[in-house]
Design an enzyme around this catalytic site. Structure first.
Site, PDB file in Angstrom:
ATOM      1  N   ARG A   1       3.387  -5.523  -0.761  1.00  0.00           N
ATOM      2  CA  ARG A   1       4.042  -6.528  -1.611  1.00  0.00           C
ATOM      3  C   ARG A   1       3.096  -7.687  -1.933  1.00  0.00           C
ATOM      4  O   ARG A   1       3.009  -8.112  -3.086  1.00  0.00           O
ATOM      5  CB  ARG A   1       5.319  -7.047  -0.967  1.00  0.00           C
TER       6      ARG A   1
ATOM      7  N   ASN B   1      10.649  -4.574  -0.803  1.00  0.00           N
ATOM      8  CA  ASN B   1      10.811  -3.394   0.039  1.00  0.00           C
ATOM      9  C   ASN B   1      12.207  -2.838  -0.158  1.00  0.00           C
ATOM     10  O   ASN B   1      13.162  -3.591  -0.377  1.00  0.00           O
ATOM     11  CB  ASN B   1      10.622  -3.741   1.514  1.00  0.00           C
TER      12      ASN B   1
END
Length: 92
Positions: free
Chosen positions: A20, A38
């Site tokens: 990320r 996520n």
């Protein structure tokens, strides 16, 4: 103003490897807007918005990700541009 938007779903070893943070940094360096998060099934999802060719570049880059990642697949689907989003963020 972004002209093109894609939702991407990245699978493989993509959680616990700074995917990320890497995605946010790369997207920002390309001038894209959107988000990355996520998913409960160990995938990562992202909304990528910007110029069509820049979004395509980012989609290609997602196949490599950060060094510890092992990307198995990048699925993508075109979507509507969300004009409410004006930066690229990690969503939790």
């Amino acid at each position: 103003m972004p002209q093109y938007a894609v939702k991407a779903r990245i699978t493989g070893r993509v959680q616990g490897v700074a995917f990320r943070a890497w995605t946010r940094a790369r997207a920002r360096s390309l001038g894209l807007t959107g988000w990355v998060r996520n998913e409960n099934d160990n995938a990562v999802s992202a909304l990528l918005q910007g110029e069509r060719e820049v979004v395509r570049t980012m989609l290609k880059d997602l196949w490599s990700g950060p060094g510890a990642a092992a990307v198995a697949n990048v699925q993508r689907i075109e979507t509507e541009v969300d004009l409410q989003i004006d930066s690229f963020e990690i969503r939790y």
